[in-house]
Design a protein around this motif. Sequence first.
Motif, PDB file in Angstrom:
ATOM      1  N   ASP A  44       0.836  -1.193   0.000  1.00 46.52           N
ATOM      2  CA  ASP A  44       0.000   0.000   0.000  1.00 46.52           C
ATOM      3  C   ASP A  44       0.875   1.248   0.000  1.00 46.52           C
ATOM      4  N   ALA A  45       0.221   2.417  -0.106  1.00 48.09           N
ATOM      5  CA  ALA A  45       0.977   3.652  -0.288  1.00 48.09           C
ATOM      6  C   ALA A  45       0.356   4.803   0.477  1.00 48.09           C
ATOM      7  N   LEU A  59      -4.024   3.331  -2.050  1.00 44.80           N
ATOM      8  CA  LEU A  59      -3.598   4.615  -1.490  1.00 44.80           C
ATOM      9  C   LEU A  59      -4.319   4.837  -0.177  1.00 44.80           C
ATOM     10  N   ARG A  60      -3.588   4.847   0.919  1.00 46.30           N
ATOM     11  CA  ARG A  60      -4.191   4.910   2.247  1.00 46.30           C
ATOM     12  C   ARG A  60      -4.510   6.335   2.690  1.00 46.30           C
ATOM     13  N   ALA A  61      -3.749   7.325   2.249  1.00 41.81           N
ATOM     14  CA  ALA A  61      -3.993   8.709   2.684  1.00 41.81           C
ATOM     15  C   ALA A  61      -3.132   9.649   1.857  1.00 41.81           C
ATOM     16  N   ILE A  62      -3.537  10.920   1.844  1.00 43.83           N
ATOM     17  CA  ILE A  62      -2.750  11.992   1.253  1.00 43.83           C
ATOM     18  C   ILE A  62      -2.515  13.050   2.324  1.00 43.83           C
ATOM     19  N   ASN A  78     -14.426   7.787  -1.939  1.00 43.78           N
ATOM     20  CA  ASN A  78     -15.194   7.925  -0.701  1.00 43.78           C
ATOM     21  C   ASN A  78     -14.358   7.532   0.512  1.00 43.78           C
ATOM     22  N   GLY A  79     -14.286   8.450   1.459  1.00 48.60           N
ATOM     23  CA  GLY A  79     -13.595   8.159   2.709  1.00 48.60           C
ATOM     24  C   GLY A  79     -12.087   8.222   2.645  1.00 48.60           C
ATOM     25  N   LEU A  80     -11.506   8.559   1.487  1.00 46.21           N
ATOM     26  CA  LEU A  80     -10.051   8.652   1.401  1.00 46.21           C
ATOM     27  C   LEU A  80      -9.556   9.739   2.354  1.00 46.21           C
ATOM     28  N   LEU A 133      -1.773   9.249  13.978  1.00 46.92           N
ATOM     29  CA  LEU A 133      -2.813   8.843  13.056  1.00 46.92           C
ATOM     30  C   LEU A 133      -2.453   7.476  12.490  1.00 46.92           C
ATOM     31  N   GLY A 134      -3.475   6.705  12.122  1.00 45.35           N
ATOM     32  CA  GLY A 134      -3.250   5.415  11.504  1.00 45.35           C
ATOM     33  C   GLY A 134      -4.002   5.284  10.203  1.00 45.35           C
ATOM     34  N   PHE A 135      -3.342   4.752   9.175  1.00 44.20           N
ATOM     35  CA  PHE A 135      -3.971   4.632   7.856  1.00 44.20           C
ATOM     36  C   PHE A 135      -3.678   3.260   7.234  1.00 44.20           C
TER      37      PHE A 135
END
Length: 316
Positions: free
Chosen positions: A188-189, A223-226, A268-270, A314-316
Motif C-alpha cells: 500500500d501507499a 492509497l491509504r492517505a494523502i 469515498n472516505g479517502l 494517526l493510523g492509515f
Amino acid sequence: MAALPAPLAAEPVRPHVFDVVPLGVEGGIEEGATTAWFIAPRGGGAGLTCDAGTLVPGIRAAIDKGGFPAGTKASTVLHERIRAYLVTHPHLDHVAGLVMASPDDVAKPIFALPEVNAALAQDYFNWSAWPNMADRGKPPFLRRYGYRDLTPGVPAVRVEGTGMTVSAYPLSHGGALSTAFLIEAKGDALLCMGDTGPDAVEKSSRLGALWQAIAPLVRQRRLRAIIVETSYPNARRDEDLFGHLTPRWLNAELERLAKEVGDRSLMNGLPIVIGHIKPSIDGSDEAARTIAGELNDQPSAGVKYIIGQQGRRLGF
C-alpha cells in the motif's frame, strides 16, 4: 472537527498499514511546530520523516501527547526511529529542525530531488550558515548525512531499515521546486506532498501529472492517505497565494484526481490530512477553524478531511 458522512455501502475496515505522527503542522511563525511528519509501517518502530521543519520539539510534543509510547526518550526517536529524511523543498520552515539537530544526530540519508539537495549543500551546510554535516558541497565533509538524489518517475527507492520505499514527483511552489513523495509499504501507499499551488495559478501541469500517477493506486484501493497543505482560507486572493492552496483550490484539485480515477465512489472516505495552515501571530486558531469549515462545506468526491495536530498519532 466532524468527519464527512461515510459511504452508504461501507466497506470492511482494513487494518492500518502506516503510523503517522505529526511532529509539526504549522506553515510558519511557530518555531517549534513547523512542518514535519514521522511515517512508519504500523508497529514497525523505525520510519522516516517527510520534511523536518521541527524535530526535537516536535518529538517531545509527540511523547507528551501519546504520539510515541509513554516513556520514550526523544533521543531514541531521533537516533533510532528516524532512519531517513525526505525533504520536499529547502524553505526554512521545512528544514530548520534538520539543520539544528544535525550536530546531535546520527548518520542517515537525506532523500530529495537533486535541486533540493544542492540547495541544502549550498545554503545551509556550507560552513557559513552551518557546518557541513553532509557528504557534498564545501569541504571538509562531516558526513553525518548522505545526500540521496531521487529522479522523478523512476521506480521506488528502498529506504533502508524502514521496510518502505519512496519515489518523488515535482510540484510547483510559487516559482520554486517542491516535491510529493509516494511512500510504499506492504503493498500500500501514502502520499506526502510538500508546498504546492494549484496548477491553474502556477501555470503548471505538475499536479495533473501527479494525479495521473496515483490514480491507479486509488482504483486499486492501495492509497491509504494523502498529506497535503492548505495554507490559507478561501478569502485569500490567487495573486497572494505564493504557491499555496486554499480549501477551494484543494477541492478543485481533488476533483481532477477523481476524474483521473474514473469511478468517484473509489474516493469515498479517502483520508486527506491537512497541514501547513498559516497561524496567527497572536495565537488565534481562527484560520484553522475557517479552513476546516470551508473544506467540509464543499467536500470533494467524498474524501475525509483530517486537520493534523502536532503530536497526535494517526493510523492509515
